[in-house]
Design an enzyme around this catalytic site. Structure first.
Site, short mmCIF file in Angstrom:
data_model
loop_
_atom_site.label_atom_id
_atom_site.label_comp_id
_atom_site.label_asym_id
_atom_site.label_seq_id
_atom_site.Cartn_x
_atom_site.Cartn_y
_atom_site.Cartn_z
N ASP A 155 -45.06 -31.74 5.54
CA ASP A 155 -44.31 -30.52 5.23
C ASP A 155 -44.65 -29.45 6.05
O ASP A 155 -46.07 -29.26 6.60
CB ASP A 155 -44.19 -30.29 3.67
N HIS A 194 -44.84 -23.93 -1.90
CA HIS A 194 -44.92 -22.82 -0.88
C HIS A 194 -46.06 -21.69 -1.30
O HIS A 194 -46.45 -21.25 -0.30
CB HIS A 194 -43.46 -22.27 -0.85
#
Length: 584
Positions: free
Chosen positions: A309, A236
């Site tokens: 993702d 992330h």
């Protein structure tokens, strides 16, 4: 691999029959639908993203302002229509997920706005990643299931989760996590994984795929390919590099994905990680043709939907601009593009790439066909609106709560019990329950309440990341109790070691201390002076209820470690080995 498949088939598939594909008006309903689509509609099918609001057509002013800023329109329904979206993703922070009736009504409104029925998805992994709130049935998560070692329990947890999602109109879940957590310092996977042994992770992954898809009719997504289990960087916020050799990847990372494919998984999600042994270019797997097309499609034989993702994550944005990432992902072999940071930019970049010849329309058709085939297989193309009243009855139903209790009772893992401190004789015993606490679940208060129900004089004193003053308060409170139960969570991530200092200060009082790791168990190796240690791998209310039963001897602990806990002084040796677990 044959053994893994045999276990899953014998225990799970023998009593199940795969649902037939929905009846169709023609021999190739997907092809007929695809042939009617414009290029703009086809490109829209590739994207799945979020929109703000609890209602499809009437968001509150704040949500309308957020949608205008992101998409140039006011409502979630208008976002779907403007971009011909193939999918929508629900989050609490985008104000989509409230009571079951609200979610079901939102889903019906969005489906009514869609030209082609939507894949509506969320991340209901259970454990530490939960989107749909109570009254949804909240299981303790993958590593807890790994500790329980029960394939039927893994299946049942997925089936219940999938049924509740489908009841509110969510037909795709971004679960299960197929990563093998071989790195105790992994900041992003950890307890989201079933464990550190590939065979266990593979069997559990396959069981959950079957539970979601055959048990509940909800599409599953195994993630994060080619395997996110050995990293100390969070994708992330950065771009992890995994230095497994090709042979190590095949032995450690591949088995759960092979098992998911053998179980018929609809979707596999990519990882924003670099694996030089699989692709020396330095591109993340999400943008890597050798990994997605060569390895996943070619070697593993997967022909379902490959979803990226989230494209908002730093791991996929470091090397290329946001307008290039969706094009490169499609060129690499992805089908579904999840949550681009600028949907308008991404959508138009793909259109431009087709018009300029960088991508052919035939290439777009290949991905759209896979997405439509998934929708057809799951009955989404012909689905009726969900029954709002039925959604309210299904989510958190008594049957589901009983399944939750039964599954969770088998996950609590006892690791140390010096002097046979446990089980406790609680009648009239003063128990201080303290330590890290979740604002969402109040695990400290919940455990204290469950102990009090069993006759203890239980006091709850949540500390969070405790200051010196809070540590002193807990020490003072311990003096007035016979025993202390202290909960820890992610304690090794705190550079100041405040949770560990709290435990040591409580141990120094001379009172018997029980430590419970309610997330990763790795921190327990740093507390050898504490006589009793357990792991629940989760802080959900059901885990605290199961823990109370174990502490008081109402149930014997059944869990066994699904990971190795390395020794604090020498991480190359085991403080607690894989498979360790006590009972009484």
């Amino acid at each position: 691999m044959r053994r893994i498949r045999a276990i899953v088939v014998a225990l799970l598939l023998g009593a199940l029959v795969a649902p037939p594909a929905p009846a169709s008006a023609g021999r190739d309903p997907v092809g007929r639908l695809l042939a009617r689509m414009t290029l703009e509609q086809k490109v829209g099918q590739l994207f799945a993203t979020y929109a703000y609001g609890a209602h499809a057509t009437a968001p509150d002013p704040a949500d309308a302002a957020l949608n205008r800023a992101a998409y140039g329109v006011d409502t979630p329904a208008e976002v779907v229509a403007k971009y011909h979206l193939g999918g929508v993703v629900y989050f609490t922070w985008s104000h989509n997920l409230g009571a079951p009736a609200q979610i079901a009504t939102l889903s019906n409104g969005l489906q009514a706005a869609a030209g082609t029925p939507l894949l509506i998805s969320t991340d209901q992994e259970q454990g530490v990643v939960v989107r749909m709130p109570p009254p949804a049935t909240l299981f303790p998560g993958a590593m807890a299931l790994g500790a329980g070692r029960s394939l039927p329990d893994a299946y049942r947890a997925a089936e219940v989760t999938g049924r509740e999602l489908r009841a509110v109109g969510v037909n795709q879940d971004w679960a299960p996590v197929a990563d093998v957590n071989v790195n105790p310092a992994n900041p992003v996977i950890g307890v989201r994984s079933f464990g550190s042994e590939p065979a266990l992770a593979a069997a559990m992954t396959a069981a959950q795929v079957v539970g979601f898809q055959q048990g509940a009719g909800t599409s599953a997504a195994a993630k994060h390919f080619p395997g996110h289990g050995d990293t100390d960087t969070d994708s992330h916020t950065g771009l992890p590099v995994i230095n497994h050799t090709r042979a190590e990847w095949s032995r450690l990372d591949a088995p759960p994905f092979r098992a998911a494919i053998a179980a018929g998984v609809d979707t596999i999600m990519t990882a924003h990680i670099v694996v030089p042994a699989l692709d020396p270019s330095g591109d993340p797997a999400t943008l890597s043709a050798p990994i997605l097309t060569g390895l996943l499609r070619g070697e593993l034989g997967f022909d379902g939907v490959v979803v990226t993702d989230a494209l908002t994550m730093a791991g996929v944005r470091q090397k290329y601009g946001d307008e290039r990432v969706p094009v490169l992902a499609l060129k690499a072999g992805a089908d579904q593009l999840l949550m681009p940071p600028d949907l308008d930019l991404a959508y138009n970049a793909v259109l431009a790439a087709v018009r300029d010849g960088e991508l052919t329309e035939a290439r777009i058709d290949k991905s759209v066909r896979r997405i439509l085939a998934l929708k057809h297989k799951r009955g989404i193309l012909t689905a009726k609106p969900v029954d709002v009243a039925a959604a309210e009855r299904t989510v958190g139903s008594p049957v589901h709560r009983r399944a939750l209790e039964s599954v969770t009772d088998r996950t609590v893992t006892a690791l140390r019990n010096d002097g046979r401190l446990l089980p406790l004789s609680v009648a009239g015993t003063g128990v201080l329950v303290t330590g890290w606490n979740s604002a969402t679940f109040d695990n400290v208060g919940t455990l204290a309440a469950r102990l009090a129900e069993r006759g203890a004089r239980a006091t709850a004193l949540p500390t969070g990341q405790p200051s010196d003053a809070v540590i002193a308060q807990a020490v003072a409170a311990a003096a007035g109790h016979d025993l202390v139960v202290v909960q820890t969570s992610n304690a090794l991530a705190d550079a100041a070691a405040r949770q560990l200092r709290l435990v040591r200060a409580l141990a120094a009082t001379g009172k018997p201390v029980v430590v419970v790791a309610v997330r990763d168990p790795y921190e327990l190796a740093h507390l050898p002076e504490v006589p009793a240690q357990l792991a629940t791998f989760s802080n959900v209310p059901a885990a605290m209820a199961a823990l109370a039963k174990v502490l008081t001897g109402e149930r014997s602990p059944r869990g066994r470690l699904p990971v190795e806990v390395p020794a604090a002084a020498d991480p190359s040796t085991a403080h607690y080995p894989y498979g360790h677990g006590l009972s009484w």
